[in-house]
Design an enzyme around this catalytic site. Structure first.
Site, PDB file in Angstrom:
ATOM      1  N   PRO A   1      40.533  40.589  56.227  1.00 27.13           N
ATOM      2  CA  PRO A   1      40.562  40.838  54.785  1.00 27.13           C
ATOM      3  C   PRO A   1      41.960  40.814  54.180  1.00 27.13           C
ATOM      4  O   PRO A   1      42.909  41.338  54.758  1.00 27.13           O
ATOM      5  CB  PRO A   1      39.962  42.238  54.660  1.00 27.13           C
ATOM      6  CG  PRO A   1      39.097  42.386  55.847  1.00 27.13           C
ATOM      7  CD  PRO A   1      39.789  41.618  56.940  1.00 27.13           C
ATOM      8  N   ASN A   2      42.022  40.191  53.040  1.00 30.19           N
ATOM      9  CA  ASN A   2      43.192  40.139  52.165  1.00 30.19           C
ATOM     10  C   ASN A   2      44.323  39.244  52.663  1.00 30.19           C
ATOM     11  O   ASN A   2      45.303  39.038  51.952  1.00 30.19           O
ATOM     12  CB  ASN A   2      43.724  41.541  51.859  1.00 30.19           C
ATOM     13  CG  ASN A   2      42.677  42.384  51.194  1.00 30.19           C
ATOM     14  OD1 ASN A   2      42.055  41.963  50.228  1.00 30.19           O
ATOM     15  ND2 ASN A   2      42.444  43.573  51.729  1.00 30.19           N
TER      16      ASN A   2
ATOM     17  N   ARG B   1      50.517  38.871  47.677  1.00 30.80           N
ATOM     18  CA  ARG B   1      50.240  40.289  47.899  1.00 30.80           C
ATOM     19  C   ARG B   1      51.435  40.969  48.558  1.00 30.80           C
ATOM     20  O   ARG B   1      51.846  40.592  49.652  1.00 30.80           O
ATOM     21  CB  ARG B   1      49.022  40.454  48.790  1.00 30.80           C
ATOM     22  CG  ARG B   1      48.736  41.886  49.157  1.00 30.80           C
ATOM     23  CD  ARG B   1      47.574  42.010  50.122  1.00 30.80           C
ATOM     24  NE  ARG B   1      47.438  43.387  50.545  1.00 30.80           N
ATOM     25  CZ  ARG B   1      47.175  43.769  51.778  1.00 30.80           C
ATOM     26  NH1 ARG B   1      46.984  42.869  52.715  1.00 30.80           N
ATOM     27  NH2 ARG B   1      47.078  45.033  52.076  1.00 30.80           N
TER      28      ARG B   1
ATOM     29  N   TYR C   1      54.718  41.503  53.265  1.00 30.87           N
ATOM     30  CA  TYR C   1      54.075  40.370  53.935  1.00 30.87           C
ATOM     31  C   TYR C   1      54.801  39.044  53.757  1.00 30.87           C
ATOM     32  O   TYR C   1      54.378  38.036  54.323  1.00 30.87           O
ATOM     33  CB  TYR C   1      52.629  40.233  53.433  1.00 30.87           C
ATOM     34  CG  TYR C   1      51.808  41.457  53.728  1.00 30.87           C
ATOM     35  CD1 TYR C   1      51.398  41.742  55.027  1.00 30.87           C
ATOM     36  CD2 TYR C   1      51.454  42.345  52.720  1.00 30.87           C
ATOM     37  CE1 TYR C   1      50.652  42.873  55.315  1.00 30.87           C
ATOM     38  CE2 TYR C   1      50.704  43.476  52.997  1.00 30.87           C
ATOM     39  CZ  TYR C   1      50.314  43.740  54.293  1.00 30.87           C
ATOM     40  OH  TYR C   1      49.577  44.856  54.572  1.00 30.87           O
TER      41      TYR C   1
ATOM     42  N   ASN D   1      44.352  38.825  63.574  1.00 28.62           N
ATOM     43  CA  ASN D   1      44.938  39.806  62.678  1.00 28.62           C
ATOM     44  C   ASN D   1      43.763  40.321  61.850  1.00 28.62           C
ATOM     45  O   ASN D   1      43.350  39.677  60.892  1.00 28.62           O
ATOM     46  CB  ASN D   1      46.007  39.196  61.774  1.00 28.62           C
ATOM     47  CG  ASN D   1      46.624  40.237  60.859  1.00 28.62           C
ATOM     48  OD1 ASN D   1      46.074  41.308  60.653  1.00 28.62           O
ATOM     49  ND2 ASN D   1      47.771  39.902  60.285  1.00 28.62           N
TER      50      ASN D   1
ATOM     51  N   ALA E   1      42.866  45.178  57.409  1.00 27.46           N
ATOM     52  CA  ALA E   1      42.445  46.577  57.295  1.00 27.46           C
ATOM     53  C   ALA E   1      41.309  46.935  58.248  1.00 27.46           C
ATOM     54  O   ALA E   1      41.124  48.113  58.574  1.00 27.46           O
ATOM     55  CB  ALA E   1      42.038  46.877  55.854  1.00 27.46           C
TER      56      ALA E   1
ATOM     57  N   HIS F   1      41.663  49.223  61.569  1.00 25.38           N
ATOM     58  CA  HIS F   1      41.631  50.681  61.606  1.00 25.38           C
ATOM     59  C   HIS F   1      40.241  51.264  61.425  1.00 25.38           C
ATOM     60  O   HIS F   1      40.072  52.476  61.465  1.00 25.38           O
ATOM     61  CB  HIS F   1      42.560  51.230  60.522  1.00 25.38           C
ATOM     62  CG  HIS F   1      43.794  50.412  60.351  1.00 25.38           C
ATOM     63  ND1 HIS F   1      44.804  50.358  61.293  1.00 25.38           N
ATOM     64  CD2 HIS F   1      44.180  49.561  59.361  1.00 25.38           C
ATOM     65  CE1 HIS F   1      45.747  49.525  60.888  1.00 25.38           C
ATOM     66  NE2 HIS F   1      45.391  49.027  59.717  1.00 25.38           N
TER      67      HIS F   1
ATOM     68  N   ASP G   1      33.580  45.819  69.464  1.00 24.69           N
ATOM     69  CA  ASP G   1      32.442  45.494  70.320  1.00 24.69           C
ATOM     70  C   ASP G   1      32.262  43.985  70.473  1.00 24.69           C
ATOM     71  O   ASP G   1      31.972  43.498  71.567  1.00 24.69           O
ATOM     72  CB  ASP G   1      31.162  46.124  69.772  1.00 24.69           C
ATOM     73  CG  ASP G   1      31.123  47.637  69.949  1.00 24.69           C
ATOM     74  OD1 ASP G   1      31.952  48.182  70.714  1.00 24.69           O
ATOM     75  OD2 ASP G   1      30.266  48.274  69.305  1.00 24.69           O
TER      76      ASP G   1
ATOM     77  N   GLU H   1      46.199  40.704  69.595  1.00 28.00           N
ATOM     78  CA  GLU H   1      46.186  41.249  68.232  1.00 28.00           C
ATOM     79  C   GLU H   1      47.576  41.074  67.628  1.00 28.00           C
ATOM     80  O   GLU H   1      48.585  41.325  68.298  1.00 28.00           O
ATOM     81  CB  GLU H   1      45.817  42.731  68.292  1.00 28.00           C
ATOM     82  CG  GLU H   1      45.774  43.436  66.964  1.00 28.00           C
ATOM     83  CD  GLU H   1      45.434  44.916  67.108  1.00 28.00           C
ATOM     84  OE1 GLU H   1      45.542  45.621  66.085  1.00 28.00           O
ATOM     85  OE2 GLU H   1      45.093  45.379  68.220  1.00 28.00           O
TER      86      GLU H   1
ATOM     87  N   HIS I   1      49.949  41.576  63.860  1.00 30.07           N
ATOM     88  CA  HIS I   1      50.093  42.103  62.499  1.00 30.07           C
ATOM     89  C   HIS I   1      51.457  41.693  61.956  1.00 30.07           C
ATOM     90  O   HIS I   1      52.452  41.733  62.688  1.00 30.07           O
ATOM     91  CB  HIS I   1      49.996  43.632  62.479  1.00 30.07           C
ATOM     92  CG  HIS I   1      48.674  44.132  62.935  1.00 30.07           C
ATOM     93  ND1 HIS I   1      47.579  44.155  62.117  1.00 30.07           N
ATOM     94  CD2 HIS I   1      48.273  44.588  64.147  1.00 30.07           C
ATOM     95  CE1 HIS I   1      46.549  44.621  62.797  1.00 30.07           C
ATOM     96  NE2 HIS I   1      46.935  44.882  64.028  1.00 30.07           N
ATOM     97  N   ILE I   2      51.489  41.321  60.708  1.00 33.08           N
ATOM     98  CA  ILE I   2      52.737  40.921  60.069  1.00 33.08           C
ATOM     99  C   ILE I   2      53.667  42.118  59.918  1.00 33.08           C
ATOM    100  O   ILE I   2      54.852  42.052  60.216  1.00 33.08           O
ATOM    101  CB  ILE I   2      52.452  40.258  58.705  1.00 33.08           C
ATOM    102  CG1 ILE I   2      51.711  38.922  58.937  1.00 33.08           C
ATOM    103  CG2 ILE I   2      53.743  40.051  57.908  1.00 33.08           C
ATOM    104  CD1 ILE I   2      51.143  38.294  57.683  1.00 33.08           C
ATOM    105  N   SER I   3      53.103  43.230  59.459  1.00 37.97           N
ATOM    106  CA  SER I   3      53.902  44.441  59.274  1.00 37.97           C
ATOM    107  C   SER I   3      53.803  45.323  60.520  1.00 37.97           C
ATOM    108  O   SER I   3      52.916  45.143  61.358  1.00 37.97           O
ATOM    109  CB  SER I   3      53.418  45.230  58.051  1.00 37.97           C
ATOM    110  OG  SER I   3      52.131  45.779  58.289  1.00 37.97           O
TER     111      SER I   3
ATOM    112  N   ARG J   1      53.858  52.524  58.854  1.00 45.31           N
ATOM    113  CA  ARG J   1      53.166  52.596  57.571  1.00 45.31           C
ATOM    114  C   ARG J   1      52.358  53.884  57.491  1.00 45.31           C
ATOM    115  O   ARG J   1      52.591  54.822  58.252  1.00 45.31           O
ATOM    116  CB  ARG J   1      52.319  51.337  57.387  1.00 45.31           C
ATOM    117  CG  ARG J   1      53.239  50.081  57.351  1.00 45.31           C
ATOM    118  CD  ARG J   1      52.531  48.838  57.028  1.00 45.31           C
ATOM    119  NE  ARG J   1      51.989  48.891  55.669  1.00 45.31           N
ATOM    120  CZ  ARG J   1      51.112  48.027  55.202  1.00 45.31           C
ATOM    121  NH1 ARG J   1      50.668  47.045  55.978  1.00 45.31           N
ATOM    122  NH2 ARG J   1      50.659  48.114  53.968  1.00 45.31           N
TER     123      ARG J   1
ATOM    124  N   ARG K   1      46.924  53.805  59.268  1.00 42.41           N
ATOM    125  CA  ARG K   1      47.122  52.474  59.851  1.00 42.41           C
ATOM    126  C   ARG K   1      47.603  52.529  61.304  1.00 42.41           C
ATOM    127  O   ARG K   1      47.730  51.505  61.966  1.00 42.41           O
ATOM    128  CB  ARG K   1      48.129  51.672  59.025  1.00 42.41           C
ATOM    129  CG  ARG K   1      47.638  51.332  57.641  1.00 42.41           C
ATOM    130  CD  ARG K   1      48.609  50.393  56.940  1.00 42.41           C
ATOM    131  NE  ARG K   1      48.377  50.348  55.519  1.00 42.41           N
ATOM    132  CZ  ARG K   1      47.496  49.535  54.921  1.00 42.41           C
ATOM    133  NH1 ARG K   1      46.764  48.711  55.640  1.00 42.41           N
ATOM    134  NH2 ARG K   1      47.365  49.556  53.606  1.00 42.41           N
TER     135      ARG K   1
END
Length: 149
Positions: free
Chosen positions: A10-11, A18, A23, A74, A77, A80, A87, A98, A100-102, A107, A111
């Site tokens: 998402p996003n 954004r 990001y 990635n 949201a 979390h 699963d 996995e 993540h950019i940040s 944070r 998160r």
């Protein structure tokens, strides 16, 4: 040629607009292009997909079992919150990395927990788009090691 599925949650379709201070200013298309170049250099086939819908991501993970040799994800949201993604990733028995950019650990407290990490061989976070390239490198190493066994 081993095939890798790169999933963005998402996003992430809003990359470039954004919260650029977190990001960056590059778009998802820019990121996908960069990852395709790295995949080619590593001798990997790459499929990039993004969805804002948890169920769609789960369906793609299920489909990956018969098509791909590894997954880079990635989850945005959903990292979390989604036991469903956890699963699904455990259920397909593919190597998962996995990314993540940040740095999710610098944070907000909510998160800091990642369900997806429980299915991942490793997690790369906080290195911006470079994290995706490192994930590609790591996946190539994992797949080459498995092929040599």
């Amino acid at each position: 040629m081993p095939s890798v599925l790169l999933l963005n949650g998402p996003n992430l379709n809003l990359l470039g607009s954004r919260e650029p201070e977190i990001y960056g200013s590059e778009t998802l298309e820019d990121l996908n292009t960069l990852c395709h170049k790295r995949a080619k250099a590593l001798g990997l086939s790459l499929v990039c997909q993004q969805s804002n819908w948890e169920g769609q991501l789960i369906d793609w993970i299920h489909e990956a079992r018969d098509v791909h040799e590894g997954i880079i994800i990635n989850p945005g949201a959903l990292t979390h919150t989604s036991i469903g993604l956890l699963d699904a990733l455990k259920g397909v028995d593919l190597p998962v990395i996995e990314v993540h950019i940040s740095n999710i650990h610098r944070r907000e407290n909510f998160r800091h927990k990642s369900y997806v990490s429980q299915a991942a061989l490793g997690v790369i976070c906080g290195l911006g788009r470079q994290g995706y390239l490192l994930a590609m490198d790591a996946m190539a190493n994992v797949l080459n090691s498995e092929q040599d066994l």
